[in-house]
Scaffold this motif. Structure first.
Motif, PDB file in Angstrom:
ATOM      1  N   ARG A  17      -5.686   8.909   6.126  1.00 44.03           N
ATOM      2  CA  ARG A  17      -4.863   9.203   7.305  1.00 44.03           C
ATOM      3  C   ARG A  17      -5.383   8.459   8.535  1.00 44.03           C
ATOM      4  O   ARG A  17      -4.616   7.881   9.302  1.00 44.03           O
ATOM      5  CB  ARG A  17      -4.839  10.702   7.585  1.00 44.03           C
ATOM      6  N   GLU A  18      -6.718   8.482   8.731  1.00 41.34           N
ATOM      7  CA  GLU A  18      -7.313   7.772   9.866  1.00 41.34           C
ATOM      8  C   GLU A  18      -7.023   6.277   9.798  1.00 41.34           C
ATOM      9  O   GLU A  18      -6.626   5.666  10.797  1.00 41.34           O
ATOM     10  CB  GLU A  18      -8.826   7.990   9.892  1.00 41.34           C
ATOM     11  N   PHE A  62      -4.642   4.802   8.221  1.00 42.42           N
ATOM     12  CA  PHE A  62      -3.213   4.607   8.390  1.00 42.42           C
ATOM     13  C   PHE A  62      -2.811   4.730   9.857  1.00 42.42           C
ATOM     14  O   PHE A  62      -2.013   3.928  10.379  1.00 42.42           O
ATOM     15  CB  PHE A  62      -2.469   5.622   7.526  1.00 42.42           C
ATOM     16  N   ASN A  63      -3.384   5.693  10.547  1.00 42.98           N
ATOM     17  CA  ASN A  63      -3.106   5.851  11.974  1.00 42.98           C
ATOM     18  C   ASN A  63      -3.565   4.626  12.760  1.00 42.98           C
ATOM     19  O   ASN A  63      -2.881   4.171  13.680  1.00 42.98           O
ATOM     20  CB  ASN A  63      -3.777   7.117  12.522  1.00 42.98           C
ATOM     21  N   ARG A  64      -4.721   4.059  12.402  1.00 38.25           N
ATOM     22  CA  ARG A  64      -5.195   2.849  13.076  1.00 38.25           C
ATOM     23  C   ARG A  64      -4.227   1.683  12.837  1.00 38.25           C
ATOM     24  O   ARG A  64      -3.934   0.917  13.757  1.00 38.25           O
ATOM     25  CB  ARG A  64      -6.594   2.476  12.592  1.00 38.25           C
ATOM     26  N   LEU A  65      -3.728   1.554  11.621  1.00 39.48           N
ATOM     27  CA  LEU A  65      -2.755   0.494  11.329  1.00 39.48           C
ATOM     28  C   LEU A  65      -1.482   0.676  12.148  1.00 39.48           C
ATOM     29  O   LEU A  65      -0.941  -0.293  12.693  1.00 39.48           O
ATOM     30  CB  LEU A  65      -2.403   0.473   9.838  1.00 39.48           C
ATOM     31  N   GLU A  66      -1.014   1.911  12.243  1.00 40.04           N
ATOM     32  CA  GLU A  66       0.195   2.162  13.032  1.00 40.04           C
ATOM     33  C   GLU A  66      -0.044   1.847  14.513  1.00 40.04           C
ATOM     34  O   GLU A  66       0.822   1.283  15.181  1.00 40.04           O
ATOM     35  CB  GLU A  66       0.655   3.611  12.858  1.00 40.04           C
ATOM     36  N   GLN A  67      -1.233   2.181  15.023  1.00 39.21           N
ATOM     37  CA  GLN A  67      -1.558   1.874  16.417  1.00 39.21           C
ATOM     38  C   GLN A  67      -1.600   0.365  16.651  1.00 39.21           C
ATOM     39  O   GLN A  67      -1.109  -0.126  17.665  1.00 39.21           O
ATOM     40  CB  GLN A  67      -2.896   2.504  16.804  1.00 39.21           C
ATOM     41  N   ARG A  68      -2.166  -0.367  15.697  1.00 36.74           N
ATOM     42  CA  ARG A  68      -2.185  -1.830  15.824  1.00 36.74           C
ATOM     43  C   ARG A  68      -0.777  -2.395  15.858  1.00 36.74           C
ATOM     44  O   ARG A  68      -0.469  -3.274  16.651  1.00 36.74           O
ATOM     45  CB  ARG A  68      -2.948  -2.467  14.657  1.00 36.74           C
ATOM     46  N   LEU A  69       0.063  -1.911  14.972  1.00 40.94           N
ATOM     47  CA  LEU A  69       1.444  -2.391  14.940  1.00 40.94           C
ATOM     48  C   LEU A  69       2.145  -2.078  16.257  1.00 40.94           C
ATOM     49  O   LEU A  69       2.866  -2.923  16.797  1.00 40.94           O
ATOM     50  CB  LEU A  69       2.207  -1.762  13.764  1.00 40.94           C
ATOM     51  N   GLU A  70       1.929  -0.907  16.801  1.00 40.00           N
ATOM     52  CA  GLU A  70       2.534  -0.554  18.089  1.00 40.00           C
ATOM     53  C   GLU A  70       2.042  -1.483  19.195  1.00 40.00           C
ATOM     54  O   GLU A  70       2.823  -1.933  20.039  1.00 40.00           O
ATOM     55  CB  GLU A  70       2.218   0.900  18.443  1.00 40.00           C
TER      56      GLU A  70
END
Length: 139
Positions: A114-115, A117-125
């Motif tokens: 989860r952590e 994945f959250n970092r990947l989503e933050q990078r994409l944002e």
């Protein structure tokens, strides 16, 4: 006498200017040729500027296309990772959770995933915000 010397000086000046005009006409072929030379220079300059503008626009389009392809590839990779994560979680739940032998390990794995994945989503944002800012600033 003074007036005759002034007249002589004026006559010499007029002769010098006439001579300069004649030399200029010989060098440049008269007023029409000089105007034609400036017109050609103007046309050549405008053509060169247009060529540079076309080349620069083409390069910018190419760079924007490469940027877009890279961003789309990152999105596709993140999406594939999301699908892989969902499949992994389903497999883990299927294999280990009912047995109860690795419950704590599974919870830790899920938390780590989860952590990440959250970092990947933050990078994409951040990438998408940067892209929007570049588009807004470049227009």
């Amino acid at each position: 006498m003074e007036s005759s010397s002034n007249v002589a000086i004026i006559a010499v000046i007029i002769s010098a200017v006439t001579m300069l005009v004649m030399v200029g006409e010989k060098l440049f072929g008269g007023g029409n040729r000089l105007a034609a030379m400036f017109a050609k220079l103007d046309k050549d300059t405008a053509t060169a500027i247009e060529k540079l503008k076309t080349e620069l626009t083409g390069r910018i389009d190419e760079y924007e296309g490469n940027y877009r392809v890279g961003l789309d590839a990152m999105r596709a990779n993140i999406h594939a990772m999301q699908i892989g994560l969902l499949e992994f979680r389903a497999k883990m739940a299927e294999e280990y959770l009912p047995k109860g032998d690795h419950g704590e390990g599974v919870r830790q794995i899920k938390s780590d995933m989860r952590e990440g994945f959250n970092r990947l989503e933050q990078r994409l944002e951040r990438i998408e915000r940067s892209e929007r800012a570049d588009k807004g600033g470049g227009s």
